[in-house]
Design a protein around this motif. Sequence first.
Motif, PDB file in Angstrom:
ATOM      1  N   THR A 119       0.849  -1.187   0.000  1.00 31.59           N
ATOM      2  CA  THR A 119       0.000   0.000   0.000  1.00 31.59           C
ATOM      3  C   THR A 119       0.885   1.238   0.000  1.00 31.59           C
ATOM      4  O   THR A 119       1.832   1.325   0.773  1.00 31.59           O
ATOM      5  CB  THR A 119      -0.917   0.020   1.240  1.00 31.59           C
ATOM      6  N   TYR A 167      -2.786   0.615  -4.230  1.00 31.23           N
ATOM      7  CA  TYR A 167      -2.377  -0.743  -3.870  1.00 31.23           C
ATOM      8  C   TYR A 167      -1.645  -1.398  -5.038  1.00 31.23           C
ATOM      9  O   TYR A 167      -1.961  -1.159  -6.200  1.00 31.23           O
ATOM     10  CB  TYR A 167      -3.604  -1.594  -3.517  1.00 31.23           C
ATOM     11  N   ARG A 211      -8.959   6.862  -2.756  1.00 30.51           N
ATOM     12  CA  ARG A 211      -8.449   5.517  -3.039  1.00 30.51           C
ATOM     13  C   ARG A 211      -8.418   5.262  -4.539  1.00 30.51           C
ATOM     14  O   ARG A 211      -9.427   5.404  -5.211  1.00 30.51           O
ATOM     15  CB  ARG A 211      -9.293   4.466  -2.337  1.00 30.51           C
TER      16      ARG A 211
END
Length: 111
Positions: A30, A46, A79
């Motif tokens: 990560t 990721y 994200r």
Amino acid sequence: MAFPKRGTRKITVEGNVYSYFISQHEPDVTVYVQRVEGKCALLIAYFHLQTITPHIIRQVVEMGIAKGWQESDVSGEFRMGHLDAKIDNFERMIQRWNEGQDKWEQTVNEG
């Protein structure tokens, strides 16, 4: 999220300085990125890669900016998901170079 003091690095992209750190928890790696000055959401990406280079971090930042990261909610997280297939890592560059070399040799041998 507060960045740890150990393991944090800095990178400059498009004139802005960013701090980043990498956390490895099998099977994922990560990457966390935030601007040093000014406010923006924490960028999280990721990978399944084992080696994350500054070149990869630069691409993560550039992709985040292209997706609207800097203008997003300053209190939250942005994200990006798994980016293995979207970044230009060294292994992929070598593979493409070798494929190009093979095509070039084939053309020369046929000609």
